[in-house]
Structures are given as C-alpha cells and as structure tokens.
Design an enzyme around this catalytic site. Structure first.
Site, short mmCIF file in Angstrom:
data_model
loop_
_atom_site.label_atom_id
_atom_site.label_comp_id
_atom_site.label_asym_id
_atom_site.label_seq_id
_atom_site.Cartn_x
_atom_site.Cartn_y
_atom_site.Cartn_z
NE ARG A 24 -3.82 -1.48 0.57
CZ ARG A 24 -5.94 -1.59 0.80
NH1 ARG A 24 -5.54 -0.52 1.41
NH2 ARG A 24 -6.18 -2.21 1.07
NE ARG A 28 -9.53 7.99 1.24
CZ ARG A 28 -9.73 8.67 0.39
NH1 ARG A 28 -9.36 9.87 0.70
NH2 ARG A 28 -10.99 8.42 -0.26
NE ARG A 37 -9.73 6.87 -4.43
CZ ARG A 37 -11.12 7.55 -4.36
NH1 ARG A 37 -11.05 7.96 -4.99
NH2 ARG A 37 -11.45 6.53 -3.13
CG ASP A 73 -9.03 -3.70 -4.26
OD1 ASP A 73 -9.04 -3.51 -3.05
OD2 ASP A 73 -10.25 -4.92 -4.15
CE1 TYR A 148 -13.33 -7.03 1.20
CE2 TYR A 148 -11.15 -8.15 1.08
CZ TYR A 148 -12.10 -7.42 1.79
OH TYR A 148 -10.78 -6.56 2.66
O1 1CP Z 1 0.09 -1.51 -2.68
C1 1CP Z 1 -0.39 -1.21 -3.45
O2 1CP Z 1 0.24 0.67 -3.08
C2 1CP Z 1 -1.66 -1.62 -4.49
C3 1CP Z 1 -2.55 -1.39 -4.79
C4 1CP Z 1 -3.81 -2.16 -3.36
C5 1CP Z 1 -3.17 -3.36 -3.46
C6 1CP Z 1 -2.43 -4.49 -3.52
C7 1CP Z 1 -5.35 -1.49 -2.83
C8 1CP Z 1 -5.82 -0.75 -3.05
N1 1CP Z 1 -5.67 -2.81 -2.67
C9 1CP Z 1 -4.65 -3.91 -3.09
C10 1CP Z 1 -5.19 -5.21 -2.27
C11 1CP Z 1 -6.10 -5.10 -0.70
N2 1CP Z 1 -7.43 -4.82 -1.73
C12 1CP Z 1 -6.18 -5.84 0.53
C13 1CP Z 1 -4.73 -7.39 0.40
C14 1CP Z 1 -4.31 -6.61 0.96
C15 1CP Z 1 -4.50 -6.06 2.05
O3 1CP Z 1 -4.28 -6.58 3.65
O4 1CP Z 1 -4.53 -4.98 2.70
C16 1CP Z 1 -7.12 -6.19 0.21
C17 1CP Z 1 -7.26 -7.07 1.65
C18 1CP Z 1 -8.57 -5.09 -0.21
C19 1CP Z 1 -9.56 -5.26 0.27
C20 1CP Z 1 -10.00 -3.47 0.25
N3 1CP Z 1 -9.49 -2.72 -1.23
C21 1CP Z 1 -10.25 -2.62 1.17
C22 1CP Z 1 -9.92 -3.00 2.61
C23 1CP Z 1 -11.42 -3.37 3.22
C24 1CP Z 1 -11.04 -4.49 4.11
O5 1CP Z 1 -12.78 -5.27 4.16
O6 1CP Z 1 -10.94 -4.10 5.00
C25 1CP Z 1 -10.36 -1.44 1.27
C26 1CP Z 1 -10.09 -0.05 1.41
C27 1CP Z 1 -10.12 -1.19 -0.63
C28 1CP Z 1 -10.18 -0.34 -1.36
C29 1CP Z 1 -8.74 -0.05 -1.72
N4 1CP Z 1 -8.21 -0.28 -2.26
C30 1CP Z 1 -7.11 0.09 -2.50
C31 1CP Z 1 -6.74 1.39 -1.71
C32 1CP Z 1 -5.70 2.36 -2.44
C33 1CP Z 1 -8.42 1.56 -1.74
C34 1CP Z 1 -8.93 2.77 -0.86
C35 1CP Z 1 -9.12 3.41 -1.88
C36 1CP Z 1 -9.46 4.97 -1.46
O7 1CP Z 1 -10.14 5.52 -0.26
O8 1CP Z 1 -9.14 6.08 -2.11
#
Ligand code: 1CP
Length: 339
Positions: A24, A28, A37, A73, A148
């Site tokens: 990540r 943000r 965004r 994602d 999910y």
């Molecule tokens: O790492 C990076 O910079 C690349 C981007 C990336 C990755 C690898 C994003 C962007 N998501 C992910 C993987 C991801 N998504 C995982 C596996 C890694 C981890 O455990 O963090 C998971 C579980 C998700 C699911 C997901 N997508 C969540 C978590 C929800 C929960 O159940 O807690 C969220 C908030 C998202 C949306 C998302 N994906 C990525 C971002 C930057 C965001 C937030 C969007 C925003 O608010 O701008």
C-alpha cells in the site's frame, strides 16, 4: 550484478543491499493521491490505465524504493467474472455470492476481455520505469477473494464465510476452484504484460484455524503458486501466518511475506535458509513512531536479517494517517544500511 535489485533478490540471488518497497505504498497518506481521487472515483482510477499508472508511480517520485506495484485492487478480476462491484472505501458487491446458481453464474474469464485496463496499466508502467526498478503485479488469493464475494463487503466476524465452510464446504470449494482458475490466468497475463514479480495477498487467513487453513486456503495458494513459478518469482502474504508456517513450507514460494504474528527470525528457523523473507515493520510504528523509534525498529529488523535473503517491507499495508516524512526516514535507513 543485475540492476534490478528487488527482482534479483526475489529470485534468490545475492544483492549488494536490502531491497525495499511497501505494501500500500500508493494511497491516501499521499497528498497527490488524495488530490487525484477528488476528481476520480477509486474504480475509475483503477480502470483508466493512465490514472492507475500515475498513482502507481507516485510513491517512486517521493522515495527511492526498489519496486513499483500495480495500482488496482484484489476485487478487480471478479469484474470479469460478472460480479457487480463498487468501493466505499472497501469492496461492496451488489449481490453477495452464496448459492450454487450464484457460483455457476460466475465466469472463468479471459483477463484480456474485461480487465484489459490492468494489462494496459502494466505496459505503460513497464515502459516508464527506470531499469533499476522492479514492476510488481498482484492478486488476492482465492480464499481472501472468496471472503469478499460471500460476505459482500468488509466483515468484522465473517459469519457468512464461516457458515459456508461449516455447512456447505463443497459449495465453498466450487467457488475457490473457479477463483483459482481465473486468478491463475489473471496473474499470468500480468506477467506477459510486464510484471516481473507477483505478490499473492491472502489477508483473511487471519480468521482461519490451522485445520481450516489446510482445507480452504493452502491447496489454492499452492495451485496458484505452482502455475506462476515457472514464469516469475512469487511472493505470498498472509495474516496470522505464524500459525501456518510449517504447512506453508510446502508451498515452494520464492518469497514469504511475514506479518506481525511472527518474528522474521522464527520464520527463518521454520522455513529454512533458501526462501527469501519479506517484512516486517509494524505499520503502526511507521504511522505513530518518532524518527528515533522508526530508525531503531528498522535497524533491529535489518540486523536480524543481515547476510540473509531479505526484502524490507511492512507487516501489512501503509496506514492512511502515516506522515510522509516517516516513510522517507524508513527508506533512508534501509538504503544506507551497511554503507
Ligand atoms: O499496495 C499498493 O499500493 C497497491 C494497491 C492495492 C492493493 C495491493 C490496493 C489499493 N488494494 C490492494 C489489495 C487489497 N485490497 C487487499 C490485500 C492487501 C491488504 O490486506 O491490505 C485487500 C484485503 C483489499 C480490499 C480492500 N480494498 C480494502 C480493505 C477493506 C477491508 O475489508 O478492510 C479497501 C479499503 C479497498 C479499497 C482500496 N484498495 C486500494 C486502495 C488505495 C483502496 C482505498 C481506496 C481509497 O479510499 O482511495
């Protein structure tokens, strides 16, 4: 020595220092991400190759990191399977996948059809990356993606997934199998499009007992890893991995990404000397620690892995409230180590 340090070390070869990137690392906590965004939704950003490539590159412009990860994602490949999805901010499905017919309606899809924007993003990144940087592709593991799909959104207790594992294991396996096929095609296409290393995220192994891990996560991680290994080094990340280390040894993964449930030295003891370990600074220390604390904890990790196969990373993703200066401190300490 190859100029791509992260790729070299992920392949199990020696590098002249410890490579570093952060899960990540785009997101943000960066003002330029928040600015972008404001004009585009998350899904639009992922689906527009120029925007996704721009966001992927943002952390590299600020920090001297060794890897750039595709901005996307884990739920994106399910769009191609026919899932209707939005983000608020986590994934939210229009209809959760719970019945035989829901699962039968999911398509094992060609990644070039419905997710070609991901491949285009990787192509743009590949042609824009300096030749010292490694391009990282990724997907969610079948189990975590299924969480999910079945819950329909973020869950605190995963009651629907637990119910399906207990009452309808055959159905859950059907879903996991379909996801395995799709995700294998999806990651292979990412490698073809330019990803040099791929990471599989199995975040929600956190909710599993060792017995459930063995039945519902491990076999599908294994299938996915085996299908990718001939093509690119594979990194596996899971949460609560300390409970599953002995089993995970049999996965034959190139890089094992260690979360906070276990120390790197214990993971080394169980997994042996050949595997590359990735991790594992606690993201909360990066978010809230003083400069001195961040330096001290980073050095502790570097010292414990000195001379061993190691990629520096966090124990989980960068938290949104993390000050940018803290990330700069971390990257500088890793890059200057041993100089
Ligand atoms: O790492 C990076 O910079 C690349 C981007 C990336 C990755 C690898 C994003 C962007 N998501 C992910 C993987 C991801 N998504 C995982 C596996 C890694 C981890 O455990 O963090 C998971 C579980 C998700 C699911 C997901 N997508 C969540 C978590 C929800 C929960 O159940 O807690 C969220 C908030 C998202 C949306 C998302 N994906 C990525 C971002 C930057 C965001 C937030 C969007 C925003 O608010 O701008």
């Amino acid at each position: 020595m190859s100029q791509k340090l992260l790729l070299t070390v992920a392949q199990g070869q020696k590098g002249d220092r410890t490579p570093v990137w952060l899960m990540r690392q785009a997101g943000r906590y960066l003002k330029e991400y928040r600015d972008l965004r404001e004009k585009h939704t998350f899904l639009e950003t992922c689906q527009t190759p120029e925007l996704a490539a721009e966001v992927s590159l943002q952390p590299m412009r600020r920090f001297d990191i060794d890897g750039v990860i595709l901005f996307s994602d884990i739920m994106i490949p399910t769009l191609g399977m026919g899932v209707e999805l939005d983000f608020a901010p986590g994934p939210v499905l229009k209809t959760p996948i719970r019945s035989v017919s829901d699962i039968k309606n999911l398509r094992v899809c060609d990644p070039h059809e419905k997710t070609s924007f991901v491949l285009k993003t990787l192509q743009i990144l590949k042609s824009n990356l300096p030749d010292t940087k490694t391009l990282i592709g990724f997907c969610g593991a079948p189990f975590t993606t299924a969480c999910y799909l079945v819950e329909g959104k973020h869950s605190t207790d995963f009651s629907q997934v637990k119910k399906m594992m207990k009452d309808e294991p055959v159905l859950f396996h059907l879903l996991l199998d379909k996801l395995s096929q799709t995700l294998s095609l999806y990651l292979k296409a990412q490698v073809e499009a330019g990803a040099e290393v791929v990471q599989i995220f199995d975040t929600w192994t956190e909710i599993l007992t060792p017995k459930e891990y063995l039945e519902f996560a491990f076999p599908y991680e294994k299938k996915l890893i085996e299908s990718l290994r001939p093509l690119a080094p594979v990194i596996l990340f899971m949460k609560k991995s300390g409970d599953f280390l002995t089993q995970a040894k049999e996965l034959d993964v190139n890089v094992f990404s260690v979360d906070y449930s276990v120390s790197l030295s214990h993971a080394r003891e169980v997994l042996g000397d050949n595997i590359v370990l990735q991790g594992n600074l606690d993201p909360k220390i990066l978010q809230s620690g003083t400069k001195e604390e961040i330096k001290r904890e980073t050095l502790k990790i570097l010292n414990s892995m000195s001379g061993q196969k190691h990629i520096f990373n966090l124990a989980h993703g960068v938290l949104p409230e993390t000050p940018v200066e803290n990330v700069s401190t971390l990257i500088e300490v890793v890059r200057n180590y041993g100089k």
